[in-house]
Motif scaffolding. Structure first.
Motif, PDB file in Angstrom:
ATOM      1  N   THR A 264       0.838  -1.203   0.000  1.00  0.00           N
ATOM      2  CA  THR A 264       0.000   0.000   0.000  1.00  0.00           C
ATOM      3  C   THR A 264       0.870   1.250   0.000  1.00  0.00           C
ATOM      4  OG1 THR A 264      -1.752  -1.174   1.186  1.00  0.00           O
ATOM      5  CG2 THR A 264      -1.812   1.230   1.251  1.00  0.00           C
ATOM      6  N   VAL A 265       1.930   1.248   0.778  1.00  0.00           N
ATOM      7  CA  VAL A 265       2.863   2.383   0.791  1.00  0.00           C
ATOM      8  C   VAL A 265       3.465   2.575  -0.599  1.00  0.00           C
ATOM      9  CG1 VAL A 265       5.057   3.222   1.709  1.00  0.00           C
ATOM     10  CG2 VAL A 265       3.383   2.184   3.257  1.00  0.00           C
ATOM     11  N   ALA A 266       3.824   1.480  -1.266  1.00  0.00           N
ATOM     12  CA  ALA A 266       4.403   1.568  -2.610  1.00  0.00           C
ATOM     13  C   ALA A 266       3.422   2.196  -3.602  1.00  0.00           C
ATOM     14  CB  ALA A 266       4.825   0.185  -3.092  1.00  0.00           C
ATOM     15  N   ILE A 267       2.153   1.793  -3.529  1.00  0.00           N
ATOM     16  CA  ILE A 267       1.135   2.361  -4.422  1.00  0.00           C
ATOM     17  C   ILE A 267       0.935   3.843  -4.121  1.00  0.00           C
ATOM     18  CG2 ILE A 267      -1.329   2.341  -4.991  1.00  0.00           C
ATOM     19  CD1 ILE A 267       0.207   0.116  -6.329  1.00  0.00           C
ATOM     20  N   ALA A 268       0.913   4.201  -2.848  1.00  0.00           N
ATOM     21  CA  ALA A 268       0.757   5.608  -2.467  1.00  0.00           C
ATOM     22  C   ALA A 268       1.888   6.452  -3.042  1.00  0.00           C
ATOM     23  CB  ALA A 268       0.707   5.732  -0.949  1.00  0.00           C
ATOM     24  N   HIS A 269       3.117   5.961  -2.913  1.00  0.00           N
ATOM     25  CA  HIS A 269       4.261   6.697  -3.456  1.00  0.00           C
ATOM     26  C   HIS A 269       4.159   6.825  -4.977  1.00  0.00           C
ATOM     27  CE1 HIS A 269       6.959   5.638   0.253  1.00  0.00           C
ATOM     28  NE2 HIS A 269       6.117   6.625   0.493  1.00  0.00           N
ATOM     29  N   ARG A 270       3.694   5.769  -5.631  1.00  0.00           N
ATOM     30  CA  ARG A 270       3.559   5.802  -7.087  1.00  0.00           C
ATOM     31  C   ARG A 270       2.532   6.840  -7.530  1.00  0.00           C
ATOM     32  NH1 ARG A 270       1.539   0.519 -10.103  1.00  0.00           N
ATOM     33  NH2 ARG A 270      -0.482   1.560  -9.946  1.00  0.00           N
ATOM     34  N   LYS A 271       1.543   7.062  -6.684  1.00  0.00           N
ATOM     35  CA  LYS A 271       0.503   8.044  -7.003  1.00  0.00           C
ATOM     36  C   LYS A 271       0.866   9.452  -6.532  1.00  0.00           C
ATOM     37  CE  LYS A 271      -3.436   4.860  -7.065  1.00  0.00           C
ATOM     38  NZ  LYS A 271      -3.904   5.244  -8.414  1.00  0.00           N
ATOM     39  N   GLY A 272       2.057   9.590  -5.986  1.00  0.00           N
ATOM     40  CA  GLY A 272       2.481  10.909  -5.531  1.00  0.00           C
ATOM     41  C   GLY A 272       1.894  11.319  -4.192  1.00  0.00           C
ATOM     42  N   LEU A 273       1.409  10.363  -3.425  1.00  0.00           N
ATOM     43  CA  LEU A 273       0.830  10.657  -2.109  1.00  0.00           C
ATOM     44  C   LEU A 273       1.899  10.546  -1.032  1.00  0.00           C
ATOM     45  CD1 LEU A 273      -2.486   8.578  -2.361  1.00  0.00           C
ATOM     46  CD2 LEU A 273      -2.199  11.050  -2.710  1.00  0.00           C
ATOM     47  N   ASP A 274       1.852  11.459  -0.092  1.00  0.00           N
ATOM     48  CA  ASP A 274       2.775  11.400   1.035  1.00  0.00           C
ATOM     49  C   ASP A 274       2.193  10.505   2.116  1.00  0.00           C
ATOM     50  OD1 ASP A 274       5.082  12.474   2.687  1.00  0.00           O
ATOM     51  OD2 ASP A 274       3.373  13.012   3.960  1.00  0.00           O
ATOM     52  N   VAL A 275       3.043   9.624   2.633  1.00  0.00           N
ATOM     53  CA  VAL A 275       2.658   8.784   3.775  1.00  0.00           C
ATOM     54  C   VAL A 275       3.500   9.224   4.965  1.00  0.00           C
ATOM     55  CG1 VAL A 275       2.575   6.424   4.693  1.00  0.00           C
ATOM     56  CG2 VAL A 275       2.116   6.814   2.259  1.00  0.00           C
ATOM     57  N   PRO A 276       2.877   9.756   6.037  1.00  0.00           N
ATOM     58  CA  PRO A 276       1.437   9.707   6.341  1.00  0.00           C
ATOM     59  C   PRO A 276       0.682  11.005   6.063  1.00  0.00           C
ATOM     60  CG  PRO A 276       2.615  10.251   8.314  1.00  0.00           C
ATOM     61  CD  PRO A 276       3.661  10.149   7.226  1.00  0.00           C
ATOM     62  N   GLY A 277       1.322  11.998   5.423  1.00  0.00           N
ATOM     63  CA  GLY A 277       0.646  13.281   5.231  1.00  0.00           C
ATOM     64  C   GLY A 277      -0.668  13.174   4.492  1.00  0.00           C
ATOM     65  N   ASP A 278      -0.654  12.467   3.357  1.00  0.00           N
ATOM     66  CA  ASP A 278      -1.875  12.308   2.569  1.00  0.00           C
ATOM     67  C   ASP A 278      -2.612  11.012   2.881  1.00  0.00           C
ATOM     68  OD1 ASP A 278      -1.428  14.687   1.014  1.00  0.00           O
ATOM     69  OD2 ASP A 278       0.125  13.572  -0.067  1.00  0.00           O
ATOM     70  N   LEU A 279      -1.862  10.012   3.342  1.00  0.00           N
ATOM     71  CA  LEU A 279      -2.478   8.702   3.594  1.00  0.00           C
ATOM     72  C   LEU A 279      -1.766   8.006   4.740  1.00  0.00           C
ATOM     73  CD1 LEU A 279      -4.480   6.430   2.586  1.00  0.00           C
ATOM     74  CD2 LEU A 279      -2.510   5.535   1.289  1.00  0.00           C
ATOM     75  N   THR A 280      -2.533   7.627   5.747  1.00  0.00           N
ATOM     76  CA  THR A 280      -2.001   6.799   6.830  1.00  0.00           C
ATOM     77  C   THR A 280      -2.082   5.334   6.413  1.00  0.00           C
ATOM     78  OG1 THR A 280      -2.351   8.241   8.749  1.00  0.00           O
ATOM     79  CG2 THR A 280      -2.639   5.888   9.118  1.00  0.00           C
ATOM     80  N   VAL A 281      -1.016   4.575   6.694  1.00  0.00           N
ATOM     81  CA  VAL A 281      -0.989   3.155   6.367  1.00  0.00           C
ATOM     82  C   VAL A 281      -0.532   2.369   7.599  1.00  0.00           C
ATOM     83  CG1 VAL A 281      -0.019   1.345   4.895  1.00  0.00           C
ATOM     84  CG2 VAL A 281      -0.437   3.626   3.948  1.00  0.00           C
ATOM     85  N   CYS A 282      -1.280   1.338   7.959  1.00  0.00           N
ATOM     86  CA  CYS A 282      -0.932   0.495   9.109  1.00  0.00           C
ATOM     87  C   CYS A 282      -0.985  -0.978   8.708  1.00  0.00           C
ATOM     88  CB  CYS A 282      -1.881   0.746  10.276  1.00  0.00           C
ATOM     89  SG  CYS A 282      -1.838   2.446  10.890  1.00  0.00           S
ATOM     90  N   GLY A 283      -0.185  -1.772   9.394  1.00  0.00           N
ATOM     91  CA  GLY A 283      -0.122  -3.198   9.091  1.00  0.00           C
ATOM     92  C   GLY A 283      -0.428  -4.072  10.285  1.00  0.00           C
ATOM     93  N   PHE A 284       0.010  -5.322  10.194  1.00  0.00           N
ATOM     94  CA  PHE A 284      -0.257  -6.308  11.239  1.00  0.00           C
ATOM     95  C   PHE A 284       0.854  -7.355  11.194  1.00  0.00           C
ATOM     96  CE2 PHE A 284      -2.290  -9.366  13.864  1.00  0.00           C
ATOM     97  CZ  PHE A 284      -3.433  -8.812  14.430  1.00  0.00           C
ATOM     98  N   ASP A 285       1.421  -7.692  12.317  1.00  0.00           N
ATOM     99  CA  ASP A 285       2.438  -8.727  12.557  1.00  0.00           C
ATOM    100  C   ASP A 285       3.736  -8.150  13.113  1.00  0.00           C
ATOM    101  OD1 ASP A 285       0.892 -10.902  11.812  1.00  0.00           O
ATOM    102  OD2 ASP A 285       1.605 -10.891   9.733  1.00  0.00           O
ATOM    103  N   ASP A 286       4.170  -6.980  12.607  1.00  0.00           N
ATOM    104  CA  ASP A 286       5.465  -6.399  12.970  1.00  0.00           C
ATOM    105  C   ASP A 286       6.610  -7.342  12.615  1.00  0.00           C
ATOM    106  OD1 ASP A 286       7.079  -4.317  13.829  1.00  0.00           O
ATOM    107  OD2 ASP A 286       7.217  -5.078  15.873  1.00  0.00           O
ATOM    108  N   THR A 287       6.612  -7.798  11.379  1.00  0.00           N
ATOM    109  CA  THR A 287       7.745  -8.559  10.863  1.00  0.00           C
ATOM    110  C   THR A 287       8.884  -7.594  10.534  1.00  0.00           C
ATOM    111  OG1 THR A 287       6.854  -8.374   8.619  1.00  0.00           O
ATOM    112  CG2 THR A 287       6.259 -10.340   9.887  1.00  0.00           C
ATOM    113  N   ALA A 288      10.024  -8.136  10.123  1.00  0.00           N
ATOM    114  CA  ALA A 288      11.182  -7.301   9.797  1.00  0.00           C
ATOM    115  C   ALA A 288      10.853  -6.303   8.692  1.00  0.00           C
ATOM    116  CB  ALA A 288      12.352  -8.190   9.388  1.00  0.00           C
ATOM    117  N   LEU A 289       9.924  -6.644   7.817  1.00  0.00           N
ATOM    118  CA  LEU A 289       9.538  -5.764   6.720  1.00  0.00           C
ATOM    119  C   LEU A 289       9.019  -4.416   7.229  1.00  0.00           C
ATOM    120  CD1 LEU A 289       9.117  -5.462   3.662  1.00  0.00           C
ATOM    121  CD2 LEU A 289       6.864  -6.511   3.951  1.00  0.00           C
ATOM    122  N   ALA A 290       8.390  -4.416   8.393  1.00  0.00           N
ATOM    123  CA  ALA A 290       7.794  -3.193   8.924  1.00  0.00           C
ATOM    124  C   ALA A 290       8.820  -2.099   9.168  1.00  0.00           C
ATOM    125  CB  ALA A 290       7.037  -3.496  10.219  1.00  0.00           C
ATOM    126  N   THR A 291      10.058  -2.472   9.415  1.00  0.00           N
ATOM    127  CA  THR A 291      11.103  -1.478   9.693  1.00  0.00           C
ATOM    128  C   THR A 291      12.157  -1.397   8.593  1.00  0.00           C
ATOM    129  OG1 THR A 291      12.273  -3.145  11.032  1.00  0.00           O
ATOM    130  CG2 THR A 291      10.843  -1.591  12.199  1.00  0.00           C
TER     131      THR A 291
END
Length: 357
Positions: A264-291
């Motif tokens: 979702t963050v990747a799609i937001a960046h592709r659309k020129g949206l700032d995360v979290p300024g224009d769009l908040t994105v949250c996940g689940f699990d807190d795997t290594a990918l989260a950081t």
């Protein structure tokens, strides 16, 4: 050429699991008979003793294993599409297997009906018990096959574990409720949700938690705010694209795992949206990918490494019949935590046009 396995466990030597399968009971029951415990029915005891005789099983060897010998073999059957999740699960499992002085046999289960072949392959290796991470922890064919063969099982991260199986999980519904409530408190009124794979019970639990928090806040649970995902990065890309193409897109998107949140963050960046300024994105699990993405994800920390450790420890303790081992239905509920990082913020106020005086 592979080196032969040690003489302590030859391929033609029957195991406690073989005896259990022959007698139609659990390995725990065989352990009770071997140790002359009184809480076994006479008919069950007779079947176990006949199985021991038929297979030429050596109870003394079994007693050594149950007392803590190092030739116990635990199978880990997996088929998880998230490499980040599986990596953490393996870290915890291998660590606890080393601590418990047991062998961990890792087997991949191919999709499209590969369950029977994977189970047969595991059992040919003389497995004493099986750990099932998601999604296989929700697979009725696998659970039923292992139950029929008398193999102890621990199901991990399942929303509804069978009564007869061991399990380690978190409260997925409450965790998703807490994350959604957090977004509501930040001021978001249009909160999108990307679901997980429908073949996993945890997916439905997380969706229920999301809906419950919205209803409690008096917000609409709109169908156009929910997009289908499969717990994969690819499915997260498609789902995020759908949500952000809406006429009135959400100001926040909560994905049912970190892989889909990262997409979702990747799609937001592709659309020129700032995360979290224009769009908040949250996940689940807190795997290594989260950081390892930017911005780092706000997410629910499911203690995957610790849960896999607990699963192996619980299974080994149950098989060995050590102190604290219950019957065949102990369920462990692990703690979760909402972790705030850089991907969430209050919704940006849209500029208003002032009327001239």
């Amino acid at each position: 050429m592979k080196e032969p396995r040690g003489t302590r466990r030859q391929r033609n030597v029957p195991t406690i699991s073989d005896v259990a399968a022959h007698a139609g009971v659990s390995p725990m029951t065989v352990s009770r008979v071997i140790n002359a415990e009184t809480n076994v029915r006479d008919e069950t005891r007779r079947r176990v003793e006949e199985a021991i005789a038929a297979l030429n099983y050596a109870p003394n060897a079994a007693a050594r294993t149950l007392a803590g010998g190092d030739d116990l073999r635990i199978g880990l059957l997996h088929s998880n599409p998230s490499f980040a999740y599986l990596s953490e699960f393996l870290v915890g499992s291998l660590d606890q297997a080393s601590r418990s002085n047991v062998h961990l046999v890792v087997e991949k289960c191919d999709e499209d009906g590969g369950e029977a072949a994977a189970i047969d392959h595991l059992l040919r290796g003389r497995i004493d018990g099986v750990v099932l991470p998601p999604p296989l922890s929700d697979s009725l064919p696998i659970l039923s096959a292992l139950k029929e063969r008398g193999i102890p099982v621990v199901a991990v991260a399942t929303g509804r574990a069978p009564d007869w199986a061991l399990s380690v999980s978190i409260d997925d519904r409450q965790a998703a409720y807490d994350m959604t409530r957090h977004l509501v408190q930040l001021g978001h009124a249009r909160i999108g949700f990307i679901t997980g794979n429908p073949n996993q019970t945890a997916s439905a639990e997380r969706l229920e938690g999301y809906r419950a928090a919205l209803k409690e806040a008096g917000l609409s649970v709109a169908a156009d705010l929910v997009a289908d995902g499969l717990f994969t990065y690819r499915s997260g890309l498609d789902a995020a694209e759908q949500l952000l193409e809406r006429a009135d897109p959400p100001t926040a998107i909560f994905a049912a795992n970190d892989d889909m949140a990262a997409a979702t963050v990747a799609i937001a960046h592709r659309k020129g949206l700032d995360v979290p300024g224009d769009l908040t994105v949250c996940g689940f699990d807190d795997t290594a990918l989260a950081t390892t993405i930017w911005p780092e994800l706000t997410t629910i920390r499911q203690p995957v490494i610790e849960m896999s450790r607990q699963a192996v420890e619980l299974l080994v303790r149950t098989i060995r019949g050590g102190k604290g081992a219950s019957a065949d239905c102990e369920h462990v509920l692990a703690d979760y935590e909402l972790i705030r990082r850089q991907s969430d913020a209050a919704p940006r106020r849209r500029p208003t046009t002032r009327k001239p005086r």
